[in-house]
Design a protein around this motif. Structure first.
Motif, PDB file in Angstrom:
ATOM      1  N   ALA A  31       0.878  -1.166   0.000  1.00 35.05           N
ATOM      2  CA  ALA A  31       0.000   0.000   0.000  1.00 35.05           C
ATOM      3  C   ALA A  31       0.915   1.215   0.000  1.00 35.05           C
ATOM      4  CB  ALA A  31      -0.898   0.019   1.233  1.00 35.05           C
ATOM      5  N   LYS A  32       0.413   2.324  -0.490  1.00 38.07           N
ATOM      6  CA  LYS A  32       1.189   3.561  -0.458  1.00 38.07           C
ATOM      7  C   LYS A  32       0.467   4.603   0.370  1.00 38.07           C
ATOM      8  CE  LYS A  32       3.810   3.134  -4.724  1.00 38.07           C
ATOM      9  NZ  LYS A  32       4.051   3.709  -6.067  1.00 38.07           N
ATOM     10  N   VAL A  33       1.257   5.337   1.152  1.00 39.10           N
ATOM     11  CA  VAL A  33       0.746   6.450   1.935  1.00 39.10           C
ATOM     12  C   VAL A  33       1.376   7.713   1.351  1.00 39.10           C
ATOM     13  CG1 VAL A  33       0.465   7.447   4.231  1.00 39.10           C
ATOM     14  CG2 VAL A  33       0.654   4.956   3.973  1.00 39.10           C
ATOM     15  N   PHE A  34       0.521   8.666   0.988  1.00 41.45           N
ATOM     16  CA  PHE A  34       0.968   9.913   0.371  1.00 41.45           C
ATOM     17  C   PHE A  34       0.855  11.037   1.395  1.00 41.45           C
ATOM     18  CE2 PHE A  34      -0.755   7.050  -2.770  1.00 41.45           C
ATOM     19  CZ  PHE A  34       0.207   7.050  -3.770  1.00 41.45           C
ATOM     20  N   LEU A  35       2.006  11.571   1.808  1.00 41.31           N
ATOM     21  CA  LEU A  35       2.071  12.616   2.818  1.00 41.31           C
ATOM     22  C   LEU A  35       2.781  13.832   2.237  1.00 41.31           C
ATOM     23  CD1 LEU A  35       3.642   9.808   4.456  1.00 41.31           C
ATOM     24  CD2 LEU A  35       2.262  10.981   6.125  1.00 41.31           C
ATOM     25  N   LYS A  36       2.697  14.944   2.946  1.00 41.87           N
ATOM     26  CA  LYS A  36       3.533  16.090   2.581  1.00 41.87           C
ATOM     27  C   LYS A  36       4.986  15.685   2.867  1.00 41.87           C
ATOM     28  CE  LYS A  36       0.125  19.608   3.745  1.00 41.87           C
ATOM     29  NZ  LYS A  36      -0.252  20.645   4.718  1.00 41.87           N
ATOM     30  N   PRO A  37       5.921  16.089   2.016  1.00 42.66           N
ATOM     31  CA  PRO A  37       7.326  15.727   2.264  1.00 42.66           C
ATOM     32  C   PRO A  37       7.815  16.131   3.655  1.00 42.66           C
ATOM     33  CG  PRO A  37       7.092  16.537   0.035  1.00 42.66           C
ATOM     34  CD  PRO A  37       5.755  16.755   0.722  1.00 42.66           C
ATOM     35  N   GLU A  38       7.351  17.258   4.158  1.00 42.20           N
ATOM     36  CA  GLU A  38       7.794  17.682   5.497  1.00 42.20           C
ATOM     37  C   GLU A  38       7.235  16.771   6.594  1.00 42.20           C
ATOM     38  OE1 GLU A  38       4.606  20.748   4.143  1.00 42.20           O
ATOM     39  OE2 GLU A  38       6.279  19.695   3.218  1.00 42.20           O
ATOM     40  N   ALA A  92      11.603  12.892  -0.901  1.00 41.23           N
ATOM     41  CA  ALA A  92      11.385  13.932  -1.909  1.00 41.23           C
ATOM     42  C   ALA A  92       9.918  14.042  -2.302  1.00 41.23           C
ATOM     43  CB  ALA A  92      12.253  13.664  -3.142  1.00 41.23           C
ATOM     44  N   THR A  93       9.226  12.907  -2.360  1.00 40.94           N
ATOM     45  CA  THR A  93       7.820  12.927  -2.785  1.00 40.94           C
ATOM     46  C   THR A  93       6.840  12.802  -1.622  1.00 40.94           C
ATOM     47  OG1 THR A  93       7.761  10.527  -3.102  1.00 40.94           O
ATOM     48  CG2 THR A  93       8.405  11.885  -5.012  1.00 40.94           C
ATOM     49  N   GLY A  94       7.331  12.394  -0.464  1.00 44.41           N
ATOM     50  CA  GLY A  94       6.448  12.190   0.684  1.00 44.41           C
ATOM     51  C   GLY A  94       5.699  10.873   0.651  1.00 44.41           C
ATOM     52  N   VAL A  95       6.160   9.918  -0.138  1.00 47.42           N
ATOM     53  CA  VAL A  95       5.467   8.634  -0.272  1.00 47.42           C
ATOM     54  C   VAL A  95       6.146   7.570   0.584  1.00 47.42           C
ATOM     55  CG1 VAL A  95       4.814   6.779  -1.861  1.00 47.42           C
ATOM     56  CG2 VAL A  95       4.661   9.171  -2.600  1.00 47.42           C
ATOM     57  N   VAL A  96       5.329   6.838   1.331  1.00 45.63           N
ATOM     58  CA  VAL A  96       5.796   5.669   2.068  1.00 45.63           C
ATOM     59  C   VAL A  96       5.127   4.460   1.446  1.00 45.63           C
ATOM     60  CG1 VAL A  96       5.841   4.447   4.282  1.00 45.63           C
ATOM     61  CG2 VAL A  96       6.062   6.931   4.228  1.00 45.63           C
ATOM     62  N   ARG A  97       5.940   3.507   1.004  1.00 52.24           N
ATOM     63  CA  ARG A  97       5.403   2.256   0.483  1.00 52.24           C
ATOM     64  C   ARG A  97       5.479   1.219   1.600  1.00 52.24           C
ATOM     65  NH1 ARG A  97       7.442  -1.583  -4.476  1.00 52.24           N
ATOM     66  NH2 ARG A  97       5.470  -2.658  -4.751  1.00 52.24           N
ATOM     67  N   VAL A  98       4.343   0.653   1.936  1.00 52.39           N
ATOM     68  CA  VAL A  98       4.229  -0.386   2.947  1.00 52.39           C
ATOM     69  C   VAL A  98       4.271  -1.730   2.230  1.00 52.39           C
ATOM     70  CG1 VAL A  98       2.790  -1.336   4.784  1.00 52.39           C
ATOM     71  CG2 VAL A  98       2.732   1.136   4.313  1.00 52.39           C
ATOM     72  N   THR A 119      -2.746  -2.693   4.564  1.00 49.24           N
ATOM     73  CA  THR A 119      -3.748  -1.636   4.684  1.00 49.24           C
ATOM     74  C   THR A 119      -3.806  -1.066   6.089  1.00 49.24           C
ATOM     75  OG1 THR A 119      -5.037  -2.686   2.930  1.00 49.24           O
ATOM     76  CG2 THR A 119      -6.187  -1.091   4.312  1.00 49.24           C
ATOM     77  N   VAL A 120      -3.797  -1.916   7.096  1.00 52.31           N
ATOM     78  CA  VAL A 120      -3.868  -1.423   8.479  1.00 52.31           C
ATOM     79  C   VAL A 120      -2.584  -0.687   8.865  1.00 52.31           C
ATOM     80  CG1 VAL A 120      -4.017  -2.148  10.907  1.00 52.31           C
ATOM     81  CG2 VAL A 120      -5.622  -3.055   9.217  1.00 52.31           C
ATOM     82  N   ALA A 121      -1.440  -1.135   8.381  1.00 46.83           N
ATOM     83  CA  ALA A 121      -0.201  -0.389   8.625  1.00 46.83           C
ATOM     84  C   ALA A 121      -0.306   1.011   8.024  1.00 46.83           C
ATOM     85  CB  ALA A 121       0.999  -1.142   8.063  1.00 46.83           C
ATOM     86  N   ALA A 122      -0.840   1.107   6.795  1.00 48.12           N
ATOM     87  CA  ALA A 122      -1.017   2.415   6.153  1.00 48.12           C
ATOM     88  C   ALA A 122      -2.008   3.275   6.929  1.00 48.12           C
ATOM     89  CB  ALA A 122      -1.488   2.223   4.713  1.00 48.12           C
ATOM     90  N   LEU A 123      -3.109   2.691   7.385  1.00 49.26           N
ATOM     91  CA  LEU A 123      -4.087   3.438   8.179  1.00 49.26           C
ATOM     92  C   LEU A 123      -3.490   3.936   9.491  1.00 49.26           C
ATOM     93  CD1 LEU A 123      -7.219   1.195   7.613  1.00 49.26           C
ATOM     94  CD2 LEU A 123      -6.971   3.595   6.915  1.00 49.26           C
ATOM     95  N   THR A 124      -2.585   3.162  10.050  1.00 48.19           N
ATOM     96  CA  THR A 124      -1.941   3.565  11.303  1.00 48.19           C
ATOM     97  C   THR A 124      -1.032   4.769  11.075  1.00 48.19           C
ATOM     98  OG1 THR A 124      -2.109   1.319  12.144  1.00 48.19           O
ATOM     99  CG2 THR A 124      -0.508   2.760  13.224  1.00 48.19           C
ATOM    100  N   ILE A 125      -0.315   4.773   9.956  1.00 45.81           N
ATOM    101  CA  ILE A 125       0.486   5.959   9.621  1.00 45.81           C
ATOM    102  C   ILE A 125      -0.436   7.172   9.522  1.00 45.81           C
ATOM    103  CG2 ILE A 125       1.904   7.053   7.838  1.00 45.81           C
ATOM    104  CD1 ILE A 125       3.015   4.198   7.232  1.00 45.81           C
TER     105      ILE A 125
END
Length: 160
Positions: A31-38, A92-98, A119-125
């Motif tokens: 799963a991917k989590v898309f966050l602000k880079p900061e 650089a992109t703010g993406v975390v791949r689980v 999915t649950v790991a991504a939801l926890t982030i």
């Protein structure tokens, strides 16, 4: 196409796997989590108010794999022999791949356990960072790999 989760009257049933031989089953999902880079930078530096985001997400994903039959009504309770959650972060992109890996010596596959874990790991982030970043989104949940059982090997061609 016949659906094996329904009986002759169209009622939902759990598939009978009692006649199948146990084999080693492995599944990997992501799963991917898309966050602000900061926000991702703060996670990586350990500066989030709620603590160790990825450490907690890892534990949540592992626990979720074990709880899959409680969440997915027709999945089988399995004796999971291995569950792991790993992360690839792109600051650089703010993406975390689980990436969640689940393994069991069972009569049925562990794809749902791996998908639930990722999915649950991504939801926890998301949960641990939502106070700092309202724009977080989760997507691209998919099975990457499975082996074992009658259907054999599946390996998704990696996408960027």
């Amino acid at each position: 196409m016949a659906f094996n989760h329904f009986d002759e009257q169209g009622r939902a049933i759990m598939v009978d796997v009692s006649g199948k031989q146990p084999t080693l089953r492995t599944a990997v999902a992501s799963a991917k989590v898309f966050l602000k880079p900061e926000t991702l930078q703060a996670i990586l530096e350990g500066n989030m108010a709620k603590g160790d985001v990825l450490g907690v997400a890892r534990l949540a994903g592992i626990a979720a794999a074990k709880k899959t039959p409680d969440l997915i009504p027709l999945s089988h309770p399995l004796a999971i022999h291995h569950a792991a959650v790993d992360f690839e972060a792109d600051p650089a992109t703010g993406v975390v791949r689980v990436r969640a890996t689940v393994r069991a010596f069972e009569r049925t596959g562990v794809e749902m356990e791996a998908m639930t874990s990722a999915t649950v790991a991504a939801l926890t982030i998301y949960d641990m960072c939502k106070g700092a970043d309202k724009s977080i989104s989760i997507g691209e949940v998919m099975l990457l790999y499975k082996e074992g059982g009658k259907s054999g090997l599946f390996q998704r061609e990696e996408t960027a």
